[in-house]
Motif scaffolding. Structure first.
Motif, PDB file in Angstrom:
ATOM      1  N   THR A 106       0.823  -1.210   0.000  1.00  0.00           N
ATOM      2  CA  THR A 106       0.000   0.000   0.000  1.00  0.00           C
ATOM      3  C   THR A 106       0.857   1.259   0.000  1.00  0.00           C
ATOM      4  N   ASN A 107       2.015   1.167   0.654  1.00  0.00           N
ATOM      5  CA  ASN A 107       2.866   2.343   0.799  1.00  0.00           C
ATOM      6  C   ASN A 107       4.026   2.375  -0.197  1.00  0.00           C
ATOM      7  N   GLY A 108       3.922   1.614  -1.285  1.00  0.00           N
ATOM      8  CA  GLY A 108       4.828   1.794  -2.409  1.00  0.00           C
ATOM      9  C   GLY A 108       6.086   0.948  -2.453  1.00  0.00           C
ATOM     10  N   VAL A 109       6.225  -0.042  -1.560  1.00  0.00           N
ATOM     11  CA  VAL A 109       7.399  -0.924  -1.611  1.00  0.00           C
ATOM     12  C   VAL A 109       7.337  -1.754  -2.892  1.00  0.00           C
ATOM     13  N   LYS A 110       8.458  -1.833  -3.597  1.00  0.00           N
ATOM     14  CA  LYS A 110       8.524  -2.551  -4.879  1.00  0.00           C
ATOM     15  C   LYS A 110       9.043  -3.980  -4.734  1.00  0.00           C
ATOM     16  N   HIS A 111       9.979  -4.172  -3.805  1.00  0.00           N
ATOM     17  CA  HIS A 111      10.657  -5.465  -3.666  1.00  0.00           C
ATOM     18  C   HIS A 111      10.441  -5.988  -2.255  1.00  0.00           C
ATOM     19  N   PHE A 112       9.831  -7.180  -2.153  1.00  0.00           N
ATOM     20  CA  PHE A 112       9.552  -7.791  -0.849  1.00  0.00           C
ATOM     21  C   PHE A 112      10.320  -9.094  -0.751  1.00  0.00           C
ATOM     22  N   GLN A 113      11.088  -9.259   0.346  1.00  0.00           N
ATOM     23  CA  GLN A 113      11.880 -10.464   0.560  1.00  0.00           C
ATOM     24  C   GLN A 113      11.363 -11.191   1.802  1.00  0.00           C
ATOM     25  N   LEU A 114      11.131 -12.494   1.667  1.00  0.00           N
ATOM     26  CA  LEU A 114      10.567 -13.299   2.740  1.00  0.00           C
ATOM     27  C   LEU A 114      11.450 -14.496   3.056  1.00  0.00           C
ATOM     28  N   LEU A 115      11.707 -14.708   4.336  1.00  0.00           N
ATOM     29  CA  LEU A 115      12.344 -15.945   4.784  1.00  0.00           C
ATOM     30  C   LEU A 115      11.256 -16.992   4.944  1.00  0.00           C
ATOM     31  N   SER A 116      11.312 -18.035   4.137  1.00  0.00           N
ATOM     32  CA  SER A 116      10.326 -19.107   4.188  1.00  0.00           C
ATOM     33  C   SER A 116      11.040 -20.422   4.488  1.00  0.00           C
ATOM     34  N   SER A 117      10.680 -21.478   3.817  1.00  0.00           N
ATOM     35  CA  SER A 117      11.273 -22.790   4.071  1.00  0.00           C
ATOM     36  C   SER A 117      11.196 -23.641   2.810  1.00  0.00           C
ATOM     37  N   VAL A 118      12.130 -24.553   2.666  1.00  0.00           N
ATOM     38  CA  VAL A 118      12.077 -25.492   1.555  1.00  0.00           C
ATOM     39  C   VAL A 118      10.843 -26.390   1.726  1.00  0.00           C
ATOM     40  N   GLY A 119      10.217 -26.747   0.613  1.00  0.00           N
ATOM     41  CA  GLY A 119       9.098 -27.687   0.651  1.00  0.00           C
ATOM     42  C   GLY A 119       7.733 -27.099   0.931  1.00  0.00           C
ATOM     43  N   VAL A 120       7.634 -25.772   1.054  1.00  0.00           N
ATOM     44  CA  VAL A 120       6.309 -25.191   1.347  1.00  0.00           C
ATOM     45  C   VAL A 120       5.370 -25.391   0.160  1.00  0.00           C
ATOM     46  N   ASN A 121       4.127 -25.643   0.476  1.00  0.00           N
ATOM     47  CA  ASN A 121       3.136 -25.913  -0.565  1.00  0.00           C
ATOM     48  C   ASN A 121       1.751 -25.764   0.053  1.00  0.00           C
ATOM     49  N   ALA A 122       0.927 -24.962  -0.566  1.00  0.00           N
ATOM     50  CA  ALA A 122      -0.415 -24.718  -0.038  1.00  0.00           C
ATOM     51  C   ALA A 122      -1.269 -25.980  -0.029  1.00  0.00           C
ATOM     52  N   ALA A 123      -0.849 -27.016  -0.753  1.00  0.00           N
ATOM     53  CA  ALA A 123      -1.596 -28.277  -0.788  1.00  0.00           C
ATOM     54  C   ALA A 123      -0.945 -29.359   0.069  1.00  0.00           C
ATOM     55  N   SER A 124       0.086 -28.997   0.806  1.00  0.00           N
ATOM     56  CA  SER A 124       0.812 -29.982   1.611  1.00  0.00           C
ATOM     57  C   SER A 124      -0.059 -30.543   2.729  1.00  0.00           C
ATOM     58  N   LYS A 125       0.194 -31.811   3.105  1.00  0.00           N
ATOM     59  CA  LYS A 125      -0.490 -32.415   4.246  1.00  0.00           C
ATOM     60  C   LYS A 125       0.098 -31.928   5.565  1.00  0.00           C
ATOM     61  N   SER A 126       1.307 -31.367   5.498  1.00  0.00           N
ATOM     62  CA  SER A 126       1.954 -30.819   6.687  1.00  0.00           C
ATOM     63  C   SER A 126       1.357 -29.454   7.003  1.00  0.00           C
ATOM     64  N   PHE A 127       0.864 -29.276   8.217  1.00  0.00           N
ATOM     65  CA  PHE A 127       0.282 -27.992   8.609  1.00  0.00           C
ATOM     66  C   PHE A 127       1.291 -26.864   8.471  1.00  0.00           C
ATOM     67  N   LEU A 180      23.433 -35.414  -0.471  1.00  0.00           N
ATOM     68  CA  LEU A 180      22.408 -34.552  -1.053  1.00  0.00           C
ATOM     69  C   LEU A 180      22.930 -33.911  -2.331  1.00  0.00           C
ATOM     70  N   GLN A 181      22.670 -34.573  -3.438  1.00  0.00           N
ATOM     71  CA  GLN A 181      23.144 -34.130  -4.742  1.00  0.00           C
ATOM     72  C   GLN A 181      21.958 -33.916  -5.678  1.00  0.00           C
ATOM     73  N   GLY A 182      22.182 -33.237  -6.793  1.00  0.00           N
ATOM     74  CA  GLY A 182      21.119 -33.023  -7.774  1.00  0.00           C
ATOM     75  C   GLY A 182      19.949 -32.269  -7.172  1.00  0.00           C
ATOM     76  N   LYS A 183      18.738 -32.793  -7.394  1.00  0.00           N
ATOM     77  CA  LYS A 183      17.543 -32.119  -6.898  1.00  0.00           C
ATOM     78  C   LYS A 183      17.487 -32.104  -5.367  1.00  0.00           C
ATOM     79  N   ALA A 184      18.207 -33.038  -4.744  1.00  0.00           N
ATOM     80  CA  ALA A 184      18.202 -33.109  -3.276  1.00  0.00           C
ATOM     81  C   ALA A 184      19.140 -32.085  -2.643  1.00  0.00           C
ATOM     82  N   LYS A 185      19.898 -31.385  -3.457  1.00  0.00           N
ATOM     83  CA  LYS A 185      20.868 -30.429  -2.931  1.00  0.00           C
ATOM     84  C   LYS A 185      20.198 -29.306  -2.138  1.00  0.00           C
ATOM     85  N   LYS A 186      18.949 -29.021  -2.485  1.00  0.00           N
ATOM     86  CA  LYS A 186      18.233 -27.946  -1.804  1.00  0.00           C
ATOM     87  C   LYS A 186      18.009 -28.242  -0.320  1.00  0.00           C
TER      88      LYS A 186
END
Length: 224
Positions: A106-127, A180-186
């Motif tokens: 609302t106050n004009g910020v252009k770039h927003f940075q968020l600390l989240s977590s690997v594996g987040v998904n709105a459809a996940s079974k994990s709360f 942890l190699q390839g796709k698991a490196k994350k």
């Protein structure tokens, strides 16, 4: 590093936030830096640094402070979700963050940075992962010019803050990196000071739209 940025920061008192702030304070050319939190940090007075004590659950306590900022950083979050109720987790990790983001937009910020977590998904079974995934979907709907989502796996801190289980993880997790190699490196662990530096340095890079940053991106940003 030389830059011309104005930054509003929520969550700078946490482990990752403090590491990011430490790097930002070393930058030159910051127009202004506003820290919002439940307490003031013990920092040297500076002409471009402002700290305001707020109620993270009440945007009315901080909205008026967010003026003429181009960048926002949010590292607010519960360190050990298992120790609080689901309702309190949502209140802090989703609602308070989204309220902050809305005030920034609302106050004009252009770039927003968020600390989240690997594996987040709105459809996940994990709360835990589902709640964080729902937050990201809501942030995307705000349509910031640039939305940076940092997705670490295990954050490796120099000290054990949460008891025996964390002590074991901090000891064992780095030994698993070679597996942890390839796709698991994350899923590799990242040192808290490196993650904080990556969050800070990302401010200096160009970008647009939504970007998801994981282990490889963190490491790449350390050399910026």
């Amino acid at each position: 590093m030389s830059m011309s940025k104005s930054i509003v920061f929520l969550g700078a008192s946490g482990a990752v936030g403090a590491a990011a702030l430490d790097t930002i304070l070393r930058f030159s050319g910051i127009n202004k830096l506003l820290l919002l939190g439940r307490r003031k940090l013990n920092l040297a007075d500076s002409g471009n640094l402002d700290q305001q004590i707020i109620d993270i659950s009440d945007p009315a306590t901080y909205e008026a402070y967010i003026t003429d900022f181009d960048t926002a950083i949010c590292t607010l979050g519960v360190g050990e979700p298992s120790k609080i109720s689901k309702a309190d987790f949502v209140k802090i990790d989703k609602t308070a963050v989204l309220d902050f983001a809305k005030a920034c937009k609302t106050n004009g910020v252009k770039h927003f940075q968020l600390l989240s977590s690997v594996g987040v998904n709105a459809a996940s079974k994990s709360f835990f992962l589902r709640t964080k995934g729902e937050l990201i979907e809501a942030l995307e709907e705000l349509k910031f010019d640039r939305l940076s989502i940092f997705q670490p796996s295990m954050i490796l801190t120099p000290t054990n803050r949460y008891g025996l289980s964390q002590a074991i993880v901090l000891k064992v997790w780095p030994m698993l990196d070679f597996l942890l190699q390839g796709k698991a490196k994350k899923y590799r662990g990242i040192k808290v000071e490196e993650l904080g530096k990556a969050i800070a340095n990302n401010i200096l890079t160009a970008g647009a739209g939504t970007e998801y940053l994981q282990y490889d991106q963190f490491k790449s940003l350390l050399s910026k």
